[in-house]
Design a protein around this motif. Structure first.
Motif, PDB file in Angstrom:
ATOM      1  N   MET A  28       0.839  -1.218   0.000  1.00 22.22           N
ATOM      2  CA  MET A  28       0.000   0.000   0.000  1.00 22.22           C
ATOM      3  C   MET A  28       0.868   1.259   0.000  1.00 22.22           C
ATOM      4  SD  MET A  28      -2.874  -1.157   2.779  1.00 22.22           S
ATOM      5  CE  MET A  28      -3.797   0.363   2.731  1.00 22.22           C
ATOM      6  N   GLY A  29       2.151   1.093  -0.263  1.00 19.31           N
ATOM      7  CA  GLY A  29       3.021   2.266  -0.404  1.00 19.31           C
ATOM      8  C   GLY A  29       3.729   2.682   0.861  1.00 19.31           C
ATOM      9  N   ALA A  30       3.558   1.929   1.976  1.00 13.91           N
ATOM     10  CA  ALA A  30       4.246   2.309   3.212  1.00 13.91           C
ATOM     11  C   ALA A  30       5.750   2.108   3.050  1.00 13.91           C
ATOM     12  CB  ALA A  30       3.720   1.474   4.377  1.00 13.91           C
ATOM     13  N   ASP A  31       6.520   2.941   3.696  1.00  9.99           N
ATOM     14  CA  ASP A  31       7.984   2.839   3.638  1.00  9.99           C
ATOM     15  C   ASP A  31       8.456   2.224   4.960  1.00  9.99           C
ATOM     16  OD1 ASP A  31      10.701   3.149   3.600  1.00  9.99           O
ATOM     17  OD2 ASP A  31      10.675   5.258   2.962  1.00  9.99           O
ATOM     18  N   ILE A  32       8.583   0.897   4.970  1.00 14.50           N
ATOM     19  CA  ILE A  32       8.935   0.191   6.203  1.00 14.50           C
ATOM     20  C   ILE A  32      10.049  -0.810   5.887  1.00 14.50           C
ATOM     21  CG2 ILE A  32       8.088  -1.240   8.116  1.00 14.50           C
ATOM     22  CD1 ILE A  32       5.226  -0.383   7.312  1.00 14.50           C
ATOM     23  N   ARG A  33      11.094  -0.748   6.692  1.00 15.41           N
ATOM     24  CA  ARG A  33      12.198  -1.688   6.524  1.00 15.41           C
ATOM     25  C   ARG A  33      12.294  -2.514   7.808  1.00 15.41           C
ATOM     26  NH1 ARG A  33      17.483  -0.994   7.286  1.00 15.41           N
ATOM     27  NH2 ARG A  33      17.204   1.210   7.800  1.00 15.41           N
ATOM     28  N   THR A  34      12.327  -3.835   7.668  1.00  9.41           N
ATOM     29  CA  THR A  34      12.437  -4.658   8.884  1.00  9.41           C
ATOM     30  C   THR A  34      13.824  -5.275   8.963  1.00  9.41           C
ATOM     31  OG1 THR A  34      11.525  -6.540   7.705  1.00  9.41           O
ATOM     32  CG2 THR A  34       9.999  -5.273   9.036  1.00  9.41           C
ATOM     33  N   GLU A  35      14.298  -5.374  10.196  1.00 13.28           N
ATOM     34  CA  GLU A  35      15.574  -6.033  10.424  1.00 13.28           C
ATOM     35  C   GLU A  35      15.445  -6.767  11.747  1.00 13.28           C
ATOM     36  OE1 GLU A  35      18.881  -3.578   8.796  1.00 13.28           O
ATOM     37  OE2 GLU A  35      19.854  -4.309  10.622  1.00 13.28           O
ATOM     38  N   GLY A  36      15.492  -8.116  11.687  1.00 13.19           N
ATOM     39  CA  GLY A  36      15.255  -8.898  12.896  1.00 13.19           C
ATOM     40  C   GLY A  36      13.895  -8.543  13.452  1.00 13.19           C
ATOM     41  N   HIS A  37      13.848  -8.207  14.715  1.00  9.35           N
ATOM     42  CA  HIS A  37      12.545  -7.869  15.266  1.00  9.35           C
ATOM     43  C   HIS A  37      12.298  -6.358  15.369  1.00  9.35           C
ATOM     44  CE1 HIS A  37      14.170  -7.968  19.597  1.00  9.35           C
ATOM     45  NE2 HIS A  37      15.174  -8.263  18.801  1.00  9.35           N
ATOM     46  N   ALA A  93      11.410  -2.728  13.171  1.00  7.55           N
ATOM     47  CA  ALA A  93      10.906  -2.157  11.917  1.00  7.55           C
ATOM     48  C   ALA A  93      11.172  -0.658  11.946  1.00  7.55           C
ATOM     49  CB  ALA A  93       9.413  -2.411  11.770  1.00  7.55           C
ATOM     50  N   VAL A  94      11.746  -0.165  10.868  1.00  8.31           N
ATOM     51  CA  VAL A  94      11.947   1.285  10.744  1.00  8.31           C
ATOM     52  C   VAL A  94      10.843   1.808   9.823  1.00  8.31           C
ATOM     53  CG1 VAL A  94      13.521   3.116  10.018  1.00  8.31           C
ATOM     54  CG2 VAL A  94      14.430   0.981  11.008  1.00  8.31           C
ATOM     55  N   VAL A  95      10.023   2.688  10.359  1.00  4.68           N
ATOM     56  CA  VAL A  95       8.851   3.160   9.623  1.00  4.68           C
ATOM     57  C   VAL A  95       9.056   4.631   9.273  1.00  4.68           C
ATOM     58  CG1 VAL A  95       6.335   3.356   9.667  1.00  4.68           C
ATOM     59  CG2 VAL A  95       7.468   1.625  11.094  1.00  4.68           C
ATOM     60  N   ARG A  96       9.114   4.925   7.978  1.00  5.87           N
ATOM     61  CA  ARG A  96       9.227   6.313   7.516  1.00  5.87           C
ATOM     62  C   ARG A  96       7.853   6.759   7.045  1.00  5.87           C
ATOM     63  NH1 ARG A  96      14.836   7.010   7.097  1.00  5.87           N
ATOM     64  NH2 ARG A  96      15.637   4.888   7.066  1.00  5.87           N
ATOM     65  N   GLY A  97       7.284   7.689   7.773  1.00  2.00           N
ATOM     66  CA  GLY A  97       5.909   8.086   7.489  1.00  2.00           C
ATOM     67  C   GLY A  97       5.749   8.737   6.119  1.00  2.00           C
ATOM     68  N   ARG A  98       4.697   8.370   5.443  1.00  2.00           N
ATOM     69  CA  ARG A  98       4.319   8.985   4.153  1.00  2.00           C
ATOM     70  C   ARG A  98       3.069   9.811   4.376  1.00  2.00           C
ATOM     71  NH1 ARG A  98       6.186   5.148  -0.161  1.00  2.00           N
ATOM     72  NH2 ARG A  98       8.310   5.935  -0.327  1.00  2.00           N
ATOM     73  N   GLU A  99       2.924  10.861   3.617  1.00  2.00           N
ATOM     74  CA  GLU A  99       1.731  11.707   3.752  1.00  2.00           C
ATOM     75  C   GLU A  99       0.454  10.868   3.561  1.00  2.00           C
ATOM     76  OE1 GLU A  99       1.353  15.217   4.231  1.00  2.00           O
ATOM     77  OE2 GLU A  99      -0.817  14.801   4.149  1.00  2.00           O
ATOM     78  N   ARG A 100       0.464  10.037   2.552  1.00  2.00           N
ATOM     79  CA  ARG A 100      -0.672   9.145   2.259  1.00  2.00           C
ATOM     80  C   ARG A 100      -0.182   7.810   1.764  1.00  2.00           C
ATOM     81  NH1 ARG A 100      -5.509  10.930   2.631  1.00  2.00           N
ATOM     82  NH2 ARG A 100      -5.487  13.119   3.189  1.00  2.00           N
TER      83      ARG A 100
END
Ligand code: UD1
Length: 432
Positions: free
Chosen positions: A356-365, A367-374
């Motif tokens: 759905m276009g979310a910018d999320i990178r997971t590493e082990g347990h 998650a780095v979440v970079r917020g998107r406007e939409r």
């Protein structure tokens, strides 16, 4: 809640979400799934009729009803949310594979059956979408109380000559192991102490019900539970506490879409840590007094990120809130780090959010979440109850239409999910 509203969402495969802006209105949370299922299991321990109020009309409750019926109990709805459970003298102390496979929480009948029948045969739950979820701590605690277990043909069979109270030290504050040990301990001879017990509000609710049945328990809701065994329990009447995870779902919805809502029935005192996180993100949450507690919630047009959120046993941020938090952070302003400390596989829905276009990178347990406007509306699949709900609420801030398949998962844990969201002004409908 009208029963028909819950029923018409059962068996639903796909939900369609078309964002319609900010949410407004009032929604009432149902009784806590994770308490109701265990209270139903505890009803096995008293001959006669147990009456439970504020039971959510969800498929997991139907599953537990089927399990109790398969043992020989009678289970019937008295009205919208009151459930009558009648236990006859003779029951079959067995949980068959078909039902345990449908709902892993069925394992919670093990302690009650062993305590009241001196034997129990329960299908071994397999792994599920959260990765493997062993029951070693449940078995060890019940062994310490005097149970003997053998595993054969996919079942675990327990027997005892009579449980005897003892000191149980859990290596981790497992919710299910605490519940099984506490329920078994109430009928064990002498004193049982459970140390490093789980402290979730649902544990205190189960203890309140057991006490109404005649059990002698102190300390439930703290790390040390002390139980003086009694020889028999009587059926009782009890009202299930509100579902804090459902309340968090409406908080996440308004957090993502913006707006002003009232969440009737939510108990702020069960949600301290998560409410603090949501406040940090920019939400204004005011507990209300009166005959029914609740929350008045204002969410700005866009939330901001938080440095870090980590799931922990209660009173920490519950692992069940996490998909909702990740959905919120994926449209918040800034970068957040979310850490899962309880279940290895609970990042699976992230692939769907990324679709759905979310910018999320997971590493082990982590998650780095970079917020998107939409986000961007897309076809996605619900992997489990809470992640399914999280995908729906994430879609409230997506460009275009999102279709969530596998929505049956949502009906396992939410009563009238679509009706409640719609009453807040969300554009959600049932496709088939
Ligand atoms: C319950 C809740 C679930 C919630 C979880 C943690 C119900 C029906 N489910 O699940 O929604 O996410 O608490 O708040 O109430 N573990 C073992 N051995 C055991 C038992 C547990 O290794 O014998 C591990 C699990 O794999 C998991 C962790 O301990 O990694 C926590 O599990 P636990 O607290 O027992 O959760 P549940 O009771 O299964």
């Amino acid at each position: 809640m009208p029963a028909s509203a819950a029923e018409h969402t059962w068996g639903v495969q796909r939900l369609r979400i078309r964002p319609q802006g900010a949410l407004r209105g009032r929604v009432r949370v149902a009784g806590a799934k994770n308490s109701a299922l265990k209270l139903m299991a505890a009803a096995v321990m008293a001959r006669g009729t147990t009456v439970l109020h504020n039971v959510p009309r969800i498929t997991d409750v139907e599953c537990m009803s089927d399990l109790l019926r398969s043992m020989g109990l009678e289970v019937a709805w008295a009205d919208g949310s009151t459930l009558h459970i009648h236990r006859p003298d003779l029951i079959v102390p067995e949980a068959p594979y078909e039902l345990v496979e449908r709902m892993r929480a069925s394992i919670v009948v093990l302690g009650p059956l062993l305590a009241v029948e001196n034997r129990a045969r329960v299908a071994l739950p397999g792994g599920d979408d959260f990765g493997p979820r062993p029951i070693d701590m449940h078995l060890r605690a019940l062994e310490e109380l005097g149970g003997t277990f053998v595993a054969a043909h996919g079942y675990v069979e327990g027997t005892t000559d009579g449980l005897v109270g003892t000191r149980i030290l859990l290596e981790f504050p497992s919710v299910g192991a605490t519940e099984n040990a506490m329920m078994a301990g109430v009928l064990a001879k002498g004193t049982t102490t459970i140390e490093n017990a789980a402290r979730e509000p649902e544990i205190a609710d189960i203890a309140a019900f057991l006490s109404a049945m005649g059990a002698n328990i102190s300390g439930a809701g703290t790390s040390t539970i002390t139980i003086e065994g009694v020889s028999e329990l009587e059926p009782a009447e009890h009202t299930v506490i509100p579902d804090r995870i459902e309340a968090a779902t409406w908080l996440a919805s308004v957090g993502i879409a913006g707006g002003d809502i009232e969440i009737a029935g939510a108990r702020a005192d069960h949600m301290d840590m998560v409410l603090a996180k949501l406040t940090e993100m920019g939400m204004e949450i005011v507990p209300t007094d009166g005959p029914e507690p609740g929350l008045i919630v204002h969410a700005p047009d866009r939330l901001h990120a938080v440095d870090s959120v980590a799931t922990l046993p209660y009173p920490g941020v519950a692992t069940d809130y996490k998909p909702l938090l990740v959905a919120m952070l994926s449209t918040a302003d800034g970068v957040s780090i979310v850490t899962e400390n309880l279940f290895a596989g609970r990042f699976r829905y992230i692939d769907e959010l990324v679709r759905m276009g979310a910018d999320i990178r997971t590493e082990g347990h982590h998650a780095v979440v970079r917020g998107r406007e939409r986000l961007s509306g897309a076809p996605v699949r619900a992997p489990d109850i809470r992640a399914g709900a999280a995908l729906v609420v994430a879609a409230l801030r997506a460009e275009g239409e999102t279709v969530v398949a596998g929505a049956d998962h949502i009906a396992r844990g939410y009563e009238d999910f679509v009706g409640k969201l719609t009453s807040l002004g969300a554009g959600v409908d049932i496709l088939d």
